[in-house]
Design an enzyme around this catalytic site. Structure first.
Site, PDB file in Angstrom:
ATOM      1  N   GLU A  45      -6.052  -2.927  -0.574  1.00 46.64           N
ATOM      2  CA  GLU A  45      -5.083  -2.128  -1.340  1.00 46.64           C
ATOM      3  C   GLU A  45      -5.752  -1.385  -2.491  1.00 46.64           C
ATOM      4  OE1 GLU A  45      -2.256  -1.211  -0.568  1.00 46.64           O
ATOM      5  OE2 GLU A  45      -1.813  -2.560   1.081  1.00 46.64           O
ATOM      6  N   TYR A 128       2.401  -0.390  -7.857  1.00 47.64           N
ATOM      7  CA  TYR A 128       2.319  -0.314  -6.397  1.00 47.64           C
ATOM      8  C   TYR A 128       1.561  -1.500  -5.825  1.00 47.64           C
ATOM      9  CZ  TYR A 128       0.500   0.303  -1.846  1.00 47.64           C
ATOM     10  OH  TYR A 128       0.168   0.033  -0.562  1.00 47.64           O
ATOM     11  N   ASP A 146       4.757   4.113  -2.822  1.00 48.46           N
ATOM     12  CA  ASP A 146       3.543   4.925  -2.868  1.00 48.46           C
ATOM     13  C   ASP A 146       3.920   6.342  -2.428  1.00 48.46           C
ATOM     14  OD1 ASP A 146       4.015   4.610  -0.159  1.00 48.46           O
ATOM     15  OD2 ASP A 146       1.889   4.670   0.330  1.00 48.46           O
ATOM     16  N   CYS A 205       9.107  14.958  13.619  1.00 49.31           N
ATOM     17  CA  CYS A 205      10.488  14.458  13.619  1.00 49.31           C
ATOM     18  C   CYS A 205      10.967  14.112  15.028  1.00 49.31           C
ATOM     19  CB  CYS A 205      11.412  15.482  12.967  1.00 49.31           C
ATOM     20  SG  CYS A 205      10.959  15.906  11.266  1.00 49.31           S
TER      21      CYS A 205
END
Length: 350
Positions: A45, A128, A146, A205
């Site tokens: 991370e 975060y 994020d 999409c």
DNA sequence: GATGCGTGGAG
DNA sequence: TCTCCAAGCAT
């Protein structure tokens, strides 16, 4: 059948489409009770802050091979860690990484704390990253926000408020969707969705599991979201870099101060980087201009460096000679490696 | 709240 | 070549 915008819909998609990453526990393994190693989640991370998965992978493997546990990392020497981070950027992350490892080793018995507040008190861990570790490593129902989550939330709810003003609004929307169960898988699922389907440009999409309930898609302007405040133009700065070798072929390098740009990293001695740089050679000698400019762009300015070379044995004002056998260009931050590439050609011609 | 802080890939 | 931008944090 129309799929609703719920965590369940996304988790079902994630079970089929989770990306493979060296630090990740696959959802099928997680379902069998396998828990991730908090050290590896933390390391990944921090590396992933403002950095793509593709750029991080090799560094993650290198770090975990060199330092398999947080205790190993805590015991490492600063220059080794900075050298291993070289090229990945945002070097304050590496400095805070070491600080954090040492705090965990000395104040937490080598075990990462398992709640969000304690995590966020550690160096280099902000809102975060604390939520990411809490959810992914410990399966706590914390909400990650994020760039991916901001984009996905702005689109499915057609939020027109520009960033960063929209952050609190987007956080509320994200929290409302976070499930009590499988929070870690869900966090990774939203980020995978943002990284692979709900992308900044040309989102796919057509294959999105949340398309049916997406307000942005319905109104047709999903690709334009989230709106953002325009950023200012980058100025151009100039400077001079001095690459010096002695008669043995050793290289004169200096460790930069432990703060600011490229803090703690190796670099060539040089002038300041300003509109009108004032020369600051490490020794008085007849410097030879290579005539080749190095161009590099940082977060907030463009840089053009003139590269000068020389070979002398007089002791320099600053820096130390690194024996050529132990000098690795890969230990340098990228802009300094570019300077090296130019200088190397010059030395090979002579 | 604004600013400083890297790099490489995509379009 | 140029702009955008990627799983942000510290000050």
């Amino acid at each position: 059948m129309r799929e609703p915008v719920t965590s369940g819909t996304l988790l079902a998609w994630y079970d089929q489409h989770a990306r493979d990453m060296p630090w990740r526990v696959a959802p099928q393994d997680r379902a069998r009770g396998v828990m991730p190693d908090p050290y590896r989640i933390w390391l990944s991370e921090v590396m992933l802050q403002q950095t793509t998965v593709a750029a991080v992978k090799d560094y993650f493997v290198k770090f975990t091979n060199l330092w398999p546990t947080v205790a190993d990392l805590a015991a490492a020497d600063d220059p080794e860690v900075m050298a291993a981070w070289a090229g990945l950027g945002y070097y304050a992350r590496a400095r805070n990484l070491l600080k954090c490892a040492r705090v965990v080793a000395t104040e937490h018995g080598g075990v990462f704390p398992s709640n969000r507040d304690s995590l966020q008190a550690l160096p280099g861990i902000g809102p975060y990253t604390s939520a990411a570790i809490a959810s992914i490593a410990f399966d706590l129902p914390e909400t990650v926000l994020d760039g991916n989550v901001e984009r996905v939330m702005a689109r499915i709810h057609a939020v027109e408020t520009p960033l960063p003003t929209a952050k609190p609004e987007l956080m509320e929307l994200a929290q409302a969707l976070t499930p009590r169960e499988r929070a870690g898988d869900y966090a990774q699922a939203v980020m995978d969705l943002g990284a692979t389907i709900c992308t900044p440009k040309k989102p796919a999409c057509g294959i999105c599991p949340w398309r049916d309930g997406c307000e942005g898609h319905a109104s047709g302007f999903a690709p334009e979201l989230p709106r953002k405040i325009a950023k200012k133009a980058k100025p151009t700065r100039r400077g001079v870099a001095y690459v010096l070798r002695n008669s043995k072929g050793d290289w004169l390098l200096e460790t930069r101060p432990n703060k600011g740009l490229l803090g703690g990293m190796l670099g060539w001695p040089g002038s300041d980087w300003t509109d009108e740089p004032s020369p600051a050679p490490p020794v008085q000698t007849s410097w030879e201009p290579t005539g080749i400019e190095v161009r590099h762009t940082f977060t907030h300015f463009h840089l053009i460096l003139d590269v000068m070379t020389a070979q002398v044995d007089t002791p320099p004002d600053k820096g130390v000679f690194i024996p050529h056998q132990s000098f690795r260009p890969s230990d340098l931050p990228t802009v300094m490696r570019k300077v090296f590439d130019v200088a190397k050609h010059r030395f090979e011609q002579n």
